[in-house]
Scaffold this motif. Structure first.
Motif: not given
Length: 529
Positions: A151-176
């Motif tokens: 969602q539009v507001e996903h950056p606040v989740t990334e900021m408090i968890t230290g994650t890159d959720l777009v990278e997560w999407q790519i990795r999961v879509a690749s089967g990881e």
């Protein structure tokens, strides 16, 4: 969802949509109820009702809108990345988001996250998803819907968890597998996201369009993030959502994050169209918002505080007058440097005078009111200014950087730092105290140049858009309040109504045509009394 153990509220989703059927189903569910349009994405067309005698009437319910980020992979692994609060809204659409939600305890946070995972697991969900809950004052929550995307507001989740959720999407879509387990995730600090919209909050948040003549953004720092798809000189179109940027900040706790947000908003300056930046500044300073007492009816409840009657301080006229004077001197200095006759009395700027001090009047237009500022030039860059009978001692300096002027000014010993942006005859002042626009009135004859003879009666476009529907025919008699035409712009529908009784004389635009702001769409001849 109910069979998966996710708390839900009762509802009706049948094909029969008559008012009688909906009323019967509503009574089975129990009032209050919310009616949401099937195609009302983003909260549009949602209304809450309460039963009273034989009628349904709108109801104000203080609830919080909570988004719970969830992720699943192809190996049956699921995690939740904690909640976001999206309660402060206009037209049921989000304005500002934060993570984690204020007031939510670790126990409630755990239950929210586990419920979101149950919802995702129930449908074998893979990828990034957002489970939406409504949360009442007793911290009981209920499933509302799941958005199958970031969602539009996903950056606040990334900021408090230290994650890159777009990278997560790519990795999961690749089967990881998911990069982290639930035990690896924790909440670190607090984050806010302010949505910067091209809209006018003082006109019911009406969206607008136009050219971003100037757009100055905060200096990027490790804990300040700006996401945007536009830049200075771009045109904001009527064909898309009015959001032009997202301002995201992080702090070690909620108060430090809020302080950082307020400071960053002071540096977000836009000229060329209306934005909600000043509204976000007022909102972020509101006592109840600072306390974390947020809910979906926050803006209507605190409307008078958020939209106070604005009176321009006399000292602001002094700042604007000084900016004009110093800009004149700056231009004069440039002219002297390039002129073949630097001693010419016709060059721009103020000419040296002997035996007396220069006294001039600068007329400034602000909020539809012209106020004269009488300026007495003293020695050593000092000025005595009179605004509506009040005298001020004024001094300051102006420096230019990247076509933006920075004014340091002292008014009766009070120091101010102001960013000054000129746009034609207008001068825009941005400071911690707020934003002001001044202009020097033009001669009256210029007001009539280029204007046609079109009448003022009838339907006038309040914003640029596209004609969605013509509601009348030529020759038709209309009453005050009758719909004339519907236009759409920036995901919003606006009905233009007749202001007075009359006869439709001429339909000037047809369905599907693009229109500009303030053009007459339909001419209506007033009825003779």
């Amino acid at each position: 969802m109910s069979s998966a153990g996710v708390p839900v509220v009762g509802g009706y989703h049948g094909e029969e949509q008559s008012p009688e059927k909906l009323f019967e189903e509503a009574k089975k569910i129990g009032f209050p109820v919310m009616i949401k349009a099937v195609r009302g994405g983003g909260g549009k067309a949602s209304k809450i009702y309460i039963f009273s005698k034989k009628f349904c009437i709108p109801l104000v319910v203080f609830i919080e809108a909570i988004s719970q980020k969830v992720f699943g992979d192809k190996h049956d692994n699921y995690v939740y990345l904690f909640e976001r609060d999206c309660s402060v809204q206009r037209r049921h659409q989000k304005i500002i988001e934060e993570a984690p939600a204020p007031g939510v305890t670790s126990e409630v946070r755990k239950r929210l996250g586990e419920s979101a995972v149950k919802a995702a697991r129930a449908v074998n969900y893979v990828g990034a998803g957002t489970v939406e809950f409504i949360l009442d004052r007793n911290y009981d929550f209920y499933f509302m819907e799941m958005n199958t995307r970031l969602q539009v507001e996903h950056p606040v989740t990334e900021m408090i968890t230290g994650t890159d959720l777009v990278e997560w999407q790519i990795r999961v879509a690749s089967g990881e597998r998911l990069p982290m387990t639930q035990e690896d995730l924790s909440v670190n600090g607090h984050s806010f996201e302010g949505r910067i919209y091209a809209e006018n909050p003082e006109n019911n948040f009406l969206p607008g369009a136009g050219v971003l003549k100037r757009m100055a953004v905060p200096t990027l720092q490790p804990h300040i993030r700006i996401e945007t798809g536009v830049r200075e000189a771009d045109e904001v179109s009527v064909h898309y959502d009015p959001m032009i940027a997202k301002l995201v900040v992080w702090g070690k706790d909620r108060q430090s994050a809020l302080t950082r947000l307020a400071a960053a908003l002071n540096e977000f300056n836009v000229v060329g169209l209306n934005t909600n930046v000043e509204f976000l500044k007022t909102l972020s300073r509101h006592t109840k918002f600072e306390e974390g007492d947020v809910h979906t009816d926050f803006i209507p409840q605190h409307y008078e505080d958020l939209f106070p009657v604005k009176e321009t301080p006399s000292s602001d006229y002094c700042k604007a007058a000084l900016a004009i004077i110093l800009r004149e001197e700056l231009e004069g200095a440039k002219s002297v440097a390039t002129s073949l006759d630097p001693s010419s009395p016709f060059r721009p700027g103020v000419i040296q005078r002997f035996n007396h001090n220069l006294l001039r009047t600068i007329n400034l237009l602000n909020n539809k009111k012209v106020t004269p500022v009488r300026v007495l030039y003293l020695d050593n860059g000092l000025y005595k200014m009179n605004v509506e009978g009040r005298e001020f001692n004024v001094s300051g300096t102006l420096c230019r950087l990247d076509d933006i002027d920075y004014l340091s000014v002292s008014v009766d010993g009070n120091l101010h730092s102001i960013r000054v942006i000129e746009d034609g005859s207008e001068i825009h002042l941005f400071s911690k105290g707020g934003y002001q626009t001044f202009s020097q009135p033009q001669p009256k004859f210029k007001d009539h140049l280029g204007k046609g003879l079109s009448g003022q009666e009838g339907g006038v476009a309040p914003m640029p858009g596209i004609v969605e529907k013509i509601c009348v025919k030529e020759g038709q008699e209309v009453s005050a309040g009758d719909p004339l035409v519907v236009i759409i712009a920036m995901k919003m529908e606006y009905v233009i109504k007749a202001s007075t009784p009359g006869i439709v004389e001429k339909i000037l635009y047809q369905q599907g045509e693009s229109v500009q702001k303030d053009v007459t769409l339909i001419k209506v001849k007033p009825l003779e009394e």
